[in-house]
Structures are given as C-alpha cells and as structure tokens.
Design an enzyme around this catalytic site. Sequence first.
Site, PDB file in Angstrom:
ATOM      1  N   ASP A  13       1.878 -19.662  -7.650  1.00 39.61           N
ATOM      2  CA  ASP A  13       2.245 -19.937  -6.265  1.00 39.61           C
ATOM      3  C   ASP A  13       1.627 -18.873  -5.362  1.00 39.61           C
ATOM      4  OD1 ASP A  13       3.718 -17.657  -6.698  1.00 39.61           O
ATOM      5  OD2 ASP A  13       5.672 -18.605  -6.470  1.00 39.61           O
TER       6      ASP A  13
ATOM      7  N   LYS B 182       0.855 -26.295 -10.642  1.00 35.77           N
ATOM      8  CA  LYS B 182       1.934 -25.348 -10.373  1.00 35.77           C
ATOM      9  C   LYS B 182       3.285 -25.954 -10.748  1.00 35.77           C
ATOM     10  CE  LYS B 182       3.663 -24.676  -6.251  1.00 35.77           C
ATOM     11  NZ  LYS B 182       3.856 -24.303  -4.835  1.00 35.77           N
TER      12      LYS B 182
END
Length: 212
Positions: free
Chosen positions: A139, A121
């Site tokens: 996310d 991420k």
Amino acid sequence: MTKKKLALEIIERLKKEYPDAGCTLDYDQAWKLLVSVRLAAQCTDARVNVVVEDLYKKFPDVDALAAADPEEIEEIVRPCGLGKSKARDISGCMKMLKEEYDGKIPKDFNALMKLPGVGRKSANLIMGDVFGEPAIVTDTHCIRLVNRMGLVDGIKDPKKVEMELWKIIPAEEGSDFCHRLVYHGRDVCTARTKPYCDRCCLSDICGKRGVE
C-alpha cells in the site's frame, strides 16, 4: 549492510515497537474484508470502518449484497469516495462469490485476482490475514517507507516493490511487516508532514530515501 540484513533488523525493531499490529480494517468474516479493502482505496480505514456498519445493517451477508442494486450500495458507500465504481465492484464481487464459490472466498491468489475490484494488494491482504499465507501488501505506506529506508531504490510501482521485497523479506514475516509499516507510516514516518526522525526506532539505520 546488505538489504537482506537491513530488512531483518528493521523487522525486529518494528516488532518491538508495534507488537500487536494487525489489519486496521474491522471485519469478523472474510468476505467483509474484501468489501472493506475495496472501499479503502483513496479513503481512510477509519472512515471505512464507520461506513460498513450501515452497509451490513442493510445487507448482512454475501447473498444480500449480491442481490442488491449497485445504486443501493452506492448510496451507502458514497462517503468513501468513488462510490459508483466501488459499488459496482462490490456488487460484482459478491455475485461471483455466491455463484462460483458458494459464498466463500477462494484460497487461491489467482482466483482472488479474478474477483471484480481485487488487485494484487487486496489479494495479498486476504491471503495473509484470512488464510495465514505468505503475503506482502504494497500500500502507500509500504511503498513510501521501504523507499525511504533503502530496502528498494526509487521504485514506486506496487508490483515491482512487491517483487523486490519478496527477495529480502522472509515469507513468514511479510504480512505482519506490512501491517507494522502502516502503523509506523501513520505515527512516525508520515507522508504529509516532515517525518519524525527524532523519535523513530530506525533512525540510525534508515536510508532516509525520498525525505525532503
């Protein structure tokens, strides 16, 4: 409608709804985004933006943070939660940037992944926002929304969601698409209340997957 066509329609509608959407973490140098995204784990971006002001007053650059004791960093970042592990990762990350990359962030996904505290991420966020490269940041907002919309089917693992989205999201749209999902997830398609479907620009095409 195929998932690819649905994705394109969602992208266009979110562009109109959130034309100026960007990263909600404040930073003016690339290394600061690395620090902030680590602090943002299980913490709001708004709180991170406040905490880093104090951090950078005491440690204004990569060299200063690399030389700092993790305990000093922890004392400042504690309000973000998980202070000990976050401080350790920030310290290790800054040391690695100083020693191996002359204080600069590597423009390579795999190299980013080797930095302490940096996962897929974070690496995607850096690639997209700092270097303008194709990126998909999975996310919590992204994972929740793409499942509800029907772009993925009941997948919660971040890497698996990312891999599925790469198949249907044009590479050049991925980074901005994920930023817009954050805005939409906070304002409309919320997690802790019932989603506000009555004022959603996607209500007529949304699969509403996962909505109670």
